[in-house]
Enzyme design. Sequence first.
Site, PDB file in Angstrom:
ATOM      1  N   ASP A 507      36.141   4.434  43.864  1.00 37.06           N
ATOM      2  CA  ASP A 507      34.883   3.763  44.156  1.00 37.06           C
ATOM      3  C   ASP A 507      33.792   4.808  44.392  1.00 37.06           C
ATOM      4  O   ASP A 507      34.000   5.794  45.103  1.00 37.06           O
ATOM      5  CB  ASP A 507      35.069   2.888  45.396  1.00 37.06           C
ATOM      6  CG  ASP A 507      33.817   2.155  45.802  1.00 37.06           C
ATOM      7  OD1 ASP A 507      33.422   1.231  45.074  1.00 37.06           O
ATOM      8  OD2 ASP A 507      33.234   2.504  46.848  1.00 37.06           O
ATOM      9  N   GLU A 537      33.843   5.347  39.438  1.00 41.07           N
ATOM     10  CA  GLU A 537      32.426   5.028  39.279  1.00 41.07           C
ATOM     11  C   GLU A 537      31.626   6.318  39.413  1.00 41.07           C
ATOM     12  O   GLU A 537      31.581   6.913  40.490  1.00 41.07           O
ATOM     13  CB  GLU A 537      31.976   4.028  40.344  1.00 41.07           C
ATOM     14  CG  GLU A 537      32.590   2.652  40.189  1.00 41.07           C
ATOM     15  CD  GLU A 537      32.090   1.699  41.257  1.00 41.07           C
ATOM     16  OE1 GLU A 537      31.570   0.627  40.887  1.00 41.07           O
ATOM     17  OE2 GLU A 537      32.217   2.015  42.446  1.00 41.07           O
TER      18      GLU A 537
END
Length: 905
Positions: A507, A537
């Site tokens: 993340d 990400e």
Amino acid sequence: MIRYACLALSVLAGSACAASVPLSACDTPSFTTLLQPGGPASAARAVWLDRRLARWPGMAREGRFRLYHSPGGTIAATTGAPVRGAAGAIELDLFTGEVPAVAAQRFRHVEPGPVLAVREADLARLPQLHREQLVLVRETASGIVLAATRLQSAGGLDDLYSAARDVPALGATPTARGTAFRLWAPTARNVAVCVYDTGSSRARAVHPLDVDTASGVWSVQVPKDLSSRYYRYVVDVVADGVGLVRNFVTDPYSVSLTTDSKRSYIADLASPALKPRGWDAHRSPDTVKAQTDMSVYELHVRDFSRDDPSVPLHKRGKYAAFGETASHGMRHLRALAQAGLTDIHLLPVYDIASVPEKDCVVPRAQGAPDSGEQQALVMKTAHADCYNWGYDPYHYNAPEGSYASDAQDGARRIVEFREMVMHLHRAGLRVGLDVVYNHTFIAGQNEKSVLDRIVPGYYHRLDENGAIARSTCCDNTATENTMMARLMIDSAELWAKHYRIDSFRFDLMGHQPRAAMEELGARVDRAAGRHVQLIGEGWNFGEVANGARFVQASQLSLNGSGIGTFSDRARDAARGGGAGDGGEAVVKQQGYINGLVYDPNALAGTRPRSDLLRSADMVRIGLAGTLRSYRLTTFDDTTRRLEDIPYGDQPAGYASQPGEVVNYIENHDNQTLYDANALKLPLATSTAERARVQVLGLAINAFSQGVAYYHAGVDILRSKSLDRNSFNSGDAFNRLDWTYRTNHFGSGLPPAPDNAKDWPLFQPLLANPALRPTPADIAFTRDAFRDLLKIRASSTLFRMRTASEVAERLRFFNVGSQQEPIVIAAHLDGRGYPGAGFAGLRYFINVDKTAHVVSDPQAVGKRLRLHPVHRASTAADKRAVDAAFDSGTGGFRIPARTAVVFIEE
């Protein structure tokens, strides 16, 4: 609850403040005790660059600089008055030399200001001083304060305690000879460990820990195997704005805990007692030879079975549901694996702070399809219910207890998590974890703060005033700091080694240094004895944007690393608009698959053909793996490298190899694809045609070079009732129906916090029964997706390994200014390519409502036919068989809203 127990300053001034922790203290119901009240909170504008040097940004150089210290945190430094409450001070000198290169580079974001140096004679005092409150003061010769600030400590602590990086086995380590406890707490004044027989019993013992001055690690060896016992640390430390506190805190290296993480659990993860039958012998499926072989299905543990009637009630929403091999959900996953899906990626399954593990609430939300009643009930219980996505890290190394059959028993979650992994592996699916090392749930002296109550101010990234940066949504961690990076790396290594995790999704990975991620990858591979894939990400934003503090693990900075990042290029082009759209823009901003220019909705207005041409090129960029070096002929008849094509203020092409890009059309964030299309497609579009548009989006993913990533339920038209952020929207807005009867569109207006401003747009859509798909629509999408997986799995041409192979073998036609922009057409040359399966492939994606003919001059005279998956009697898309090829002209007739592949044998 905070208990106050003030001690005399004379006691606090000693080097072993309150060193004796009585056994009775271990049973206090409070999570912290105030030993000595301190002064008010103050800013930390100065920064330790290393153990000796500190910079004070923007400060004048005139006057005398002194570093005041207080073991009780009682310093008061008010401008115009002398310092009060300090136990002493040391002089700092203006430094006129060159700041060491490593420190200068690390703290390049710190604004200019005088650099101050600790005198040689005082260097040996620094370890003790860091265990007290420190205030840097610029004052007159007579001691009147001109300015004062605290100092950000990470640079100094990393230098002083560099040996901590290599201290073995932090946490609790039980063996037959005894149990070792190790905790890194260099600023603590005292540390002890309380040991309990169970998660709720009174303490049986308290053991003081001793500190190693070289590493800052406190440790004790208890001469007994304490496996299956519980513990928590007692840490006496100075906290800004509070004073000297005694924190009762769980272990950052906890491998398991009791209910609601009140106590840590002692376990040897290699113990046979914690292994399900067959654990040591079982292996992961050998389906991924290269990162581009990955086809991933992103799944939430509770979503998977919470509403599956074929799962026993007590197993729904739990790890154990994956062991129900005959359930609707497991049959669905096995079918995907048989079609070519390789990986399940689980949304966070580490210990989560935002889900009660005991007596969580399950609201029964009911109401009209466009009612606000459902969301009102869900929001009323949002912080007490059983649901959250889980991006609220509490303990990184422990499985979440709410998914276990018994959260009170620290062993159960370990065993049941491993059983889940085994069941998925046996279903033919590798297991990946979504990990969130970029922030913690909370910090400071809050009860659910762990790291900051052990080493205040160290583990989190601080702004220019010493406040914790929160660009990630929460309290940002600082993985550029040695021991936060170590925690992240140790944690990933633990999951790969002890839980057989096959891949990780990070993340907000762009908030982490590339160097830390590369070290993590090497360590994890060594621990697992195999390659573990890393994706994440790579968004570039916040206080670290554009390399402000370090070389990020972001889209533009990971070239050559082999780490994959999610690409928004084709996603936004296909869906239309962007994640932040609100108001009429969520309807007006149509995308390539849902009507841009060629099928405008009621709010779209007239858009120029060039918008559609640009969008088609951006989809091609995604299909080419977003590769920097790939050359594409664009709509203006120029041929350019993808890195030379703009995407806002960034290059459209950013990856150096196809394995460094992750393609997706939908994931847990933002509206589902079905919901986005409900907003953007013309209202009159039938649900059968909406299902076809859904498949077009899935086809773009399936045909793209790189990793293919899918959100669970995208293949069954999943809806969240237009919710753009369902992280805390409860079961009501996150349901999955593995019986394929409904997609849950029209479950009420989505929760107000992220959606209320758009309710006037949403309400008529949710009330419209014509937008609810039929079981036949859902079944079509399900089966068409499986066919796409089979096609992707049939040939390595969809999964090429290198940029040079993509450049050599992928050719787009129907390009340039004279193209038919609503049809994407490409040729993949399979001659001599291992695993190609065919001499060549040509794929087409026609997004229009009518059939179109496009030609490839290089196909003239070729013998081509539909892919075997299309020709099979079980093929989902009966319209695809109407696709035709004319060898004499090289023309291909592609039916409306159809994705199709021709093969050359």
